[in-house]
Write an enzyme that holds these catalytic residues in place. Structure first.
Site, PDB file in Angstrom:
ATOM      1  N   LEU A   1      -6.838   8.687   3.153  1.00  0.00           N
ATOM      2  CA  LEU A   1      -6.935   7.306   3.669  1.00  0.00           C
ATOM      3  C   LEU A   1      -8.250   7.030   4.376  1.00  0.00           C
ATOM      4  CD1 LEU A   1      -3.392   6.536   5.193  1.00  0.00           C
ATOM      5  CD2 LEU A   1      -4.223   6.056   2.892  1.00  0.00           C
TER       6      LEU A   1
ATOM      7  N   LYS B   1       0.859  -1.186   0.000  1.00  0.00           N
ATOM      8  CA  LYS B   1       0.000   0.000   0.000  1.00  0.00           C
ATOM      9  C   LYS B   1       0.895   1.236   0.000  1.00  0.00           C
ATOM     10  CE  LYS B   1      -3.806   1.941   2.785  1.00  0.00           C
ATOM     11  NZ  LYS B   1      -4.585   1.754   4.033  1.00  0.00           N
TER      12      LYS B   1
ATOM     13  N   SER C   1      -9.252   1.741   2.713  1.00  0.00           N
ATOM     14  CA  SER C   1      -8.326   2.529   1.939  1.00  0.00           C
ATOM     15  C   SER C   1      -7.224   1.701   1.248  1.00  0.00           C
ATOM     16  CB  SER C   1      -7.661   3.575   2.838  1.00  0.00           C
ATOM     17  OG  SER C   1      -6.930   2.973   3.893  1.00  0.00           O
TER      18      SER C   1
ATOM     19  N   ILE D   1      -7.451   1.440  10.008  1.00  0.00           N
ATOM     20  CA  ILE D   1      -7.856   2.243  11.171  1.00  0.00           C
ATOM     21  C   ILE D   1      -9.376   2.307  11.288  1.00  0.00           C
ATOM     22  CG2 ILE D   1      -7.917   4.515  10.030  1.00  0.00           C
ATOM     23  CD1 ILE D   1      -6.606   5.642  12.606  1.00  0.00           C
ATOM     24  N   GLY D   2     -10.078   1.882  10.230  1.00  0.00           N
ATOM     25  CA  GLY D   2     -11.533   1.888  10.275  1.00  0.00           C
ATOM     26  C   GLY D   2     -12.139   0.812   9.384  1.00  0.00           C
ATOM     27  N   GLY D   3     -11.286  -0.116   8.939  1.00  0.00           N
ATOM     28  CA  GLY D   3     -11.747  -1.188   8.063  1.00  0.00           C
ATOM     29  C   GLY D   3     -10.909  -1.332   6.811  1.00  0.00           C
ATOM     30  N   SER D   4      -9.754  -0.679   6.780  1.00  0.00           N
ATOM     31  CA  SER D   4      -9.032  -0.484   5.514  1.00  0.00           C
ATOM     32  C   SER D   4      -8.330  -1.695   4.926  1.00  0.00           C
ATOM     33  CB  SER D   4      -8.020   0.661   5.668  1.00  0.00           C
ATOM     34  OG  SER D   4      -8.689   1.879   5.827  1.00  0.00           O
TER      35      SER D   4
END
Length: 570
Positions: free
Chosen positions: A190, A132, A216, A237-240
């Site tokens: 992101l 990434k 992301s 950090i939130g589902g990336s």
């Protein structure tokens, strides 16, 4: 001064120029790709040789086995994946950085080492691994989707350090024998469940170009769906890492943040570490996730990164669970079944029919295999979501705007409202929200612990949606609480693919009465025709630092799913 549009255009041209002429597609082929709904499988394979396709059809563990015994050379493997990634980018727009020449040179070195020493250089010897675009590779840009950092490394402010910084994770992978060859696309900031920025535009879903590849780590998911990689490094950090895995029909692991090193990697708002982003992995196989997780931990990352907790790979945890089942995931006689809970809905946004069917498919397979499945009704995920989002936006988007200001580029339209520049959150509010988060964690833990009250057996893991929809229609991702709640608690999670949306089965239910405006928008966005063929995945969730445990449970669930498919076809 050069406009940001001109800088972005020059970057796109520079990236395309790094693709060898013999690997470039004709205008006719590119147009054919634009008109194609599904780019995976036979469509992309037509642009590659049979030998290339044979190599890229193998998963990570099989490739490492062939490389370590000399059946395949690092050079031919690297060439096959570089070529496939080049084609994938031309038809799917999924790469930010191309350094195939470095990969070929590296593979040549590895082959020479193998010829001289008759052994592999490490457990990842010759394995191509994609990154990434947050990880610094010497001599290569890290833009993280910002125009202002083209020609540099995001986060490097001293000219003497430009292109000289190397992320710890990159150093670890190279020490293990990996071949690095490309960096994949991300959304601007992101903090978005799709992949879109002002440099390369949008990356769509290779399985169904009507839909998003997620974010992301969206470029990673798309590249792997096209077999341009079998193993990649992302962040969450939130589902990336979970969203792109579910949307692209692959596997991923989101560890607890302090398990792996984030040292010297780029990030959005890096000073916010109350709820940290975590390094994670995406792969075309569960074995690939275990391979890289085990390998990276063997380098003892905690010795160089003080943020990493010193926990080596724990094979005993995997063995403990795997010893209770047959190879097909079914429970052995006299063994204790795995006890799983299923979250059917968070009672805020109802999952679309393909997701509910996916959950049912997993539950049925596990029950047939002899395991226990109970319902899960935890403290509201919306509380967790609200607290988590407050930290992601605590700086008032000042970090984001500082990067935008370097080039004068605007926020992409999707993010204009979410990341308007605002005054940062006050310290007292920040502390109050911290206490709310800690309180929620305790409530969730207490709820989990009480699952042992009936039969004396505590729930091992939770089965739940990754999102309320399969790979989503761009602009229709209205609800992220299914993943963000797990980030608030820093739980370990693995995503496994289950099925694909099917318009003949997953019909629209016009009788459903939405609970709220967000639920209404999500439900009305479901179109069986558009979603047809979209991958459906679920996440399996365990508690903090239980990565080996959730990998084992994922193996059991995947084996039970496969057995259920085989039995259903008999």
């Amino acid at each position: 001064m050069t406009s940001w549009e001109a800088k972005a255009a020059a970057k796109r041209e520079s990236t395309s120029a790094k693709i060898p002429p013999s690997w470039r597609l004709s205008a006719e082929d590119l147009q054919k790709a634009k008109n194609q709904r599904d780019l995976t499988g036979s469509f992309i394979q037509q642009f590659l040789t049979e030998h290339d396709n044979n190599i890229t059809s193998k998963n990570s563990l099989e490739l490492v086995g062939s490389l370590s015994c000399g059946d395949l050379s690092a050079l031919e493997v690297a060439t096959a994946f570089c070529k496939t990634a080049a084609v994938a980018h031309q038809i799917n727009n999924c790469l930010h950085e191309i350094f195939f020449d470095v990969a070929i040179e590296r593979a040549t070195y590895l082959d020479a080492y193998f010829a001289q020493h008759k052994k592999a250089i490490g457990p990842l010897h010759g394995l191509p691994i994609s990154l990434k675009d947050q990880f610094h590779v010497k001599g290569v840009d890290t833009t993280m989707g910002y125009v202002g950092w083209i020609g540099s490394n995001l986060g490097v402010t001293q000219p003497s350090q430009i292109h000289k910084l190397e992320s710890q994770n990159v150093s670890e992978l190279l020490s293990l024998g990996a071949v690095l060859y490309c960096k994949t696309s991300v959304p601007q900031t992101l903090l978005f469940g799709e992949t879109k920025n002002n440099i390369i535009g949008q990356t769509l879903n290779p399985h169904n170009q009507n839909l998003s590849c997620g974010g992301s780590s969206g470029g990673e998911g798309a590249l792997q769906a096209l077999r341009g990689s079998t193993l990649g490094v992302g962040t969450d950090i939130g589902g990336s890492v979970r969203i792109p895995a579910a949307f692209n029909g692959i596997f991923s692991i989101k560890p607890t943040p302090e398990r792996l090193s984030y040292r010297d990697a780029a990030n959005t708002n890096p000073g916010q570490n109350t709820y940290r982003s975590t390094l994670g992995f995406l792969s075309t196989s569960l074995d690939g996730l275990e391979l890289i997780f085990r390998a990276v931990l063997s380098t003892k990352p905690w010795l160089k990164d003080p943020a990493v907790v010193p926990i080596p790979f724990r094979q005993a945890l995997i063995d403990e669970y795997m010893s209770r089942v047959q190879p097909n995931g079914s429970l052995k006689e006299l063994e204790q079944p795995i006890k799983l809970a299923v979250l059917w809905t968070d009672d805020v946004v109802q999952p679309h029919p393909p997701i509910t069917r996916g959950l049912n498919t997993v539950v049925t397979a596990l029950q047939r295999a002899g395991h226990l499945v109970v319902s899960w009704d935890p403290p509201s995920h919306m509380t967790a979501n609200a607290v988590h989002v407050s930290f992601l936006k605590a700086d008032g988007a000042h970090d984001i705007h500082s990067h935008l200001s370097l080039s004068g580029e605007p926020l992409i339209p999707d993010l204009l409202e979410s990341f308007k520049l605002k005054p940062p959150m006050g310290l007292l509010q920040y502390q109050e929200n911290t206490l709310k988060g800690l309180s929620y964690e305790k409530q969730y833990s207490d709820y989990w612990n009480q699952t042992a009250s009936g039969d004396g057996q505590i729930v091992d893991a939770i089965i739940m949606p990754v999102a309320p929809h399969a790979a989503v229609i761009p602009g229709k991702y209205h609800h992220t609480a299914y993943t963000e709640a797990i980030n608030l608690m820093n739980y370990s999670a693995v995503v496994i693919p289950v099925t694909k949306a099917d318009k003949s089965i997953d019909v629209f239910d016009g009788t459903y009465c939405p609970k709220n405006e967000k639920d209404k928008r999500n439900w009305e966005a479901y179109d069986p025709e558009i979603y047809h063929g979209a991958p459906v995945g679920v996440q399996l969730v365990a508690r903090k630092f239980e990565e080996e445990k959730i990998l084992a449970i994922a193996k059991i669930a995947a084996a039970a799913l496969e057995e259920s498919k085989v039995s259903g076809n008999k």
